[in-house]
Motif scaffolding. Structure first.
Motif, mmCIF file in Angstrom:
data_model
loop_
_atom_site.group_PDB
_atom_site.id
_atom_site.type_symbol
_atom_site.label_atom_id
_atom_site.label_comp_id
_atom_site.label_asym_id
_atom_site.label_seq_id
_atom_site.Cartn_x
_atom_site.Cartn_y
_atom_site.Cartn_z
ATOM 1 N N LEU A 226 -47.651 -41.669 -56.263
ATOM 2 C CA LEU A 226 -47.518 -41.809 -54.799
ATOM 3 C C LEU A 226 -48.109 -40.666 -53.860
ATOM 4 O O LEU A 226 -47.739 -40.576 -52.718
ATOM 5 C CB LEU A 226 -45.891 -42.016 -54.714
ATOM 6 C CG LEU A 226 -45.514 -43.268 -55.182
ATOM 7 C CD1 LEU A 226 -43.718 -43.358 -55.050
ATOM 8 C CD2 LEU A 226 -46.234 -44.695 -54.650
ATOM 9 N N SER A 227 -48.556 -39.836 -54.344
ATOM 10 C CA SER A 227 -49.111 -38.514 -53.590
ATOM 11 C C SER A 227 -49.722 -38.968 -52.388
ATOM 12 O O SER A 227 -49.528 -38.464 -51.389
ATOM 13 C CB SER A 227 -49.810 -37.553 -54.415
ATOM 14 O OG SER A 227 -48.977 -36.782 -55.404
ATOM 15 N N ASP A 228 -50.629 -39.718 -52.571
ATOM 16 C CA ASP A 228 -51.699 -40.245 -51.317
ATOM 17 C C ASP A 228 -50.681 -41.295 -50.600
ATOM 18 O O ASP A 228 -51.489 -41.299 -49.312
ATOM 19 C CB ASP A 228 -52.949 -40.907 -51.663
ATOM 20 C CG ASP A 228 -52.516 -42.222 -52.613
ATOM 21 O OD1 ASP A 228 -51.501 -42.543 -53.169
ATOM 22 O OD2 ASP A 228 -53.602 -42.934 -52.881
ATOM 23 N N ARG A 229 -49.667 -41.470 -50.737
ATOM 24 C CA ARG A 229 -48.866 -42.217 -49.845
ATOM 25 C C ARG A 229 -47.730 -41.491 -49.160
ATOM 26 O O ARG A 229 -47.156 -42.233 -47.853
ATOM 27 C CB ARG A 229 -48.480 -43.723 -50.320
ATOM 28 C CG ARG A 229 -49.385 -44.723 -50.853
ATOM 29 C CD ARG A 229 -48.788 -45.607 -51.735
ATOM 30 N NE ARG A 229 -47.748 -46.142 -51.163
ATOM 31 C CZ ARG A 229 -46.748 -47.153 -51.676
ATOM 32 N NH1 ARG A 229 -46.880 -47.308 -53.116
ATOM 33 N NH2 ARG A 229 -45.664 -47.633 -51.312
ATOM 34 N N ALA A 230 -47.559 -40.465 -49.554
ATOM 35 C CA ALA A 230 -46.426 -39.660 -49.011
ATOM 36 C C ALA A 230 -46.665 -39.189 -47.731
ATOM 37 O O ALA A 230 -47.780 -38.628 -47.424
ATOM 38 C CB ALA A 230 -46.206 -38.389 -50.055
ATOM 39 N N ASP A 231 -45.652 -38.856 -47.078
ATOM 40 C CA ASP A 231 -45.816 -38.200 -45.702
ATOM 41 C C ASP A 231 -45.866 -36.648 -45.898
ATOM 42 O O ASP A 231 -46.460 -35.913 -45.098
ATOM 43 C CB ASP A 231 -44.494 -38.533 -45.024
ATOM 44 C CG ASP A 231 -44.341 -40.065 -44.641
ATOM 45 O OD1 ASP A 231 -45.049 -40.485 -43.709
ATOM 46 O OD2 ASP A 231 -43.405 -40.766 -45.343
ATOM 47 N N TYR A 232 -45.222 -36.267 -47.115
ATOM 48 C CA TYR A 232 -45.428 -34.924 -47.428
ATOM 49 C C TYR A 232 -45.846 -34.899 -48.846
ATOM 50 O O TYR A 232 -44.828 -35.291 -49.699
ATOM 51 C CB TYR A 232 -44.037 -34.073 -47.079
ATOM 52 C CG TYR A 232 -43.893 -33.868 -45.717
ATOM 53 C CD1 TYR A 232 -44.084 -32.804 -44.904
ATOM 54 C CD2 TYR A 232 -43.000 -34.891 -44.954
ATOM 55 C CE1 TYR A 232 -43.549 -32.647 -43.497
ATOM 56 C CE2 TYR A 232 -42.572 -35.070 -43.773
ATOM 57 C CZ TYR A 232 -42.806 -33.744 -42.981
ATOM 58 O OH TYR A 232 -42.522 -33.673 -41.655
#
Length: 250
Positions: A226-232
């Motif tokens: 989910l790193s590429d979808r996270a806001d941070y």
């Protein structure tokens, strides 16, 4: 460019409901090895020995192997909460954090002072009777197993004792799973800390929060699904970043 810790601290301060999810990366600094990956517990042991089917078929053998697993898990030292555990407890005390949902079974969040902790996979600090549900300190059950009582049995009803954790092949308990999804669904900032986000049901919680409109912050040494979808997306040591986050909120 804004400092990411200061920016995340601001988002936490502005949020009404912040929920944290923690994984193995939060406890490794306390000397607890991870289960998966290089050097993990499952490189030393066969997962099948700790399957629910094995427990039912051969509870004595299961407990004998569980003694070896405990020694590998904890070693000779008493594990203590680290800076990440204490930082999350402080966030709760200061009113910034509603709850901690954890994949870990070590009990270190409670030891650090966190009061609202949802343990998805149970706790290895207790054992439970499979017949009457009575619970007792795990150390008591392990001591009796080490003395030759294989399997250790409930002093109340005589039923077999089982570590109060979710074994391979065992159904997830409904109450903590439902509670975790409720917390994720009503959060407006979801903080995933020290988790690879690859093991269900925990891996689905950040996405559940995002679908409900929550800001997603991922703090982990390595990238997650989910790193590429996270806001941070902060690639950092959680024992350093979380205390810095608390300091930024002061």
């Amino acid at each position: 460019m804004d400092d990411p810790i200061e920016s995340l601290a601001g988002a936490i301060a502005d949020a009404e409901r912040v929920v944290a999810l923690t994984g193995a990366g939060v406890s490794t600094a306390s000397g607890i090895p991870s289960f998966r990956g290089e050097g993990g517990i499952w490189e030393q042991f066969d997962q099948r020995d700790f399957h629910y089917r094995r427990f039912n078929a051969d509870p004595g053998g299961f407990w004998r192997d569980r003694l070896d697993l405990r020694d590998a898990f904890y070693g000779d030292s008493e594990v203590e909460p680290n800076g990440a555990h204490h930082a999350l407890a402080e966030l709760e005390r200061e009113g910034y954090l509603e709850a901690v949902v954890t994949q870990n079974v070590d009990g270190l969040h409670a030891a650090a002072g966190s009061e609202t902790v949802v343990e998805l996979h149970g706790t290895n600090r207790e054992a439970e009777c499979v017949e009457c549900g009575r619970r007792l300190p795990a150390e008591t059950a392990f001591e009796r197993a080490a003395e030759g009582e294989l399997p250790p049995r409930c002093e109340g009803c005589g039923g077999v004792l089982k570590p109060a954790v979710v074994l391979f092949g065992e159904s997830m308990p409904d109450e903590p799973t439902i509670r975790a999804h409720e917390l994720a669904g009503r959060s407006d900032l979801f903080l995933a800390v020290g988790s690879s986000l690859q093991v269900q049901p925990a891996a689905g919680l950040p996405a559940r929060a995002q679908r409900s409109g929550a800001t997603l912050a991922v703090v982990n040494l390595e990238a997650t699904p989910l790193s590429d979808r996270a806001d941070y997306d902060l690639r950092a040591d959680v024992t350093e970043l979380l205390p810095a986050l608390v300091e930024a909120l002061e």
